[in-house]
Scaffold this motif. Structure first.
Motif, PDB file in Angstrom:
ATOM      1  N   GLN A  73      -3.234  -2.975 -16.801  1.00 29.83           N
ATOM      2  CA  GLN A  73      -4.484  -3.019 -16.219  1.00 29.83           C
ATOM      3  C   GLN A  73      -4.774  -2.010 -15.317  1.00 29.83           C
ATOM      4  O   GLN A  73      -5.697  -1.307 -15.250  1.00 29.83           O
ATOM      5  N   LEU A  74      -3.759  -1.626 -14.347  1.00 31.97           N
ATOM      6  CA  LEU A  74      -3.905  -0.500 -13.421  1.00 31.97           C
ATOM      7  C   LEU A  74      -3.988   0.805 -14.318  1.00 31.97           C
ATOM      8  O   LEU A  74      -4.937   1.599 -14.007  1.00 31.97           O
ATOM      9  N   ILE A  75      -3.362   1.023 -15.519  1.00 27.81           N
ATOM     10  CA  ILE A  75      -3.488   2.150 -16.217  1.00 27.81           C
ATOM     11  C   ILE A  75      -4.731   2.139 -16.751  1.00 27.81           C
ATOM     12  O   ILE A  75      -5.473   3.322 -16.805  1.00 27.81           O
ATOM     13  N   ASP A  76      -5.345   1.176 -17.514  1.00 30.59           N
ATOM     14  CA  ASP A  76      -6.461   1.170 -18.000  1.00 30.59           C
ATOM     15  C   ASP A  76      -7.824   1.447 -16.864  1.00 30.59           C
ATOM     16  O   ASP A  76      -8.651   2.340 -17.159  1.00 30.59           O
ATOM     17  N   GLU A  77      -7.624   1.022 -15.637  1.00 26.62           N
ATOM     18  CA  GLU A  77      -8.425   1.257 -14.748  1.00 26.62           C
ATOM     19  C   GLU A  77      -8.632   2.408 -14.382  1.00 26.62           C
ATOM     20  O   GLU A  77      -9.677   3.541 -14.048  1.00 26.62           O
ATOM     21  N   VAL A  78      -7.528   3.524 -14.193  1.00 27.90           N
ATOM     22  CA  VAL A  78      -7.242   4.770 -14.131  1.00 27.90           C
ATOM     23  C   VAL A  78      -7.934   5.479 -15.317  1.00 27.90           C
ATOM     24  O   VAL A  78      -8.596   6.643 -14.790  1.00 27.90           O
ATOM     25  N   ARG A  79      -7.718   5.198 -16.188  1.00 27.36           N
ATOM     26  CA  ARG A  79      -8.264   6.065 -17.399  1.00 27.36           C
ATOM     27  C   ARG A  79      -9.744   5.819 -17.634  1.00 27.36           C
ATOM     28  O   ARG A  79     -10.487   6.958 -18.462  1.00 27.36           O
TER      29      ARG A  79
END
Length: 84
Positions: A73-79
């Motif tokens: 989820q954190l990766i998706d938010e950054v991307r």
């Protein structure tokens, strides 16, 4: 001055079954044995690097007490591009 080779020949021993499979792939793809083995080694080494990074990430997540789905989820938010 002596020219240096871009590649270095090596000798590899294969079982008859692996040789047969290699020859089949050579015919199907039109690639040489050298090309197939280079590609296979690159994929193998890439896989090792991915595994190393995954272990590192798992260790970091454990230290921070973050679950795998939280990491994703954190990766998706950054991307994801910021909302306008």
């Amino acid at each position: 001055m002596k020219a240096t080779r871009a590649t270095k020949p090596i000798t590899v021993s294969l079982s008859p079954q692996l040789t047969k499979k290699t020859d089949q792939v050579m015919r199907r793809t039109g690639k040489t044995r050298s090309e197939l083995f280079r590609e296979a080694l690159v994929r193998y080494f890439d896989g090792l690097e991915f595994e190393r990074l995954a272990r590192y990430g798992e260790g970091q997540a454990a230290k921070l007490q973050i679950r795998q789905r939280d990491v994703e989820q954190l990766i998706d938010e950054v991307r994801r591009p910021a909302a306008k």
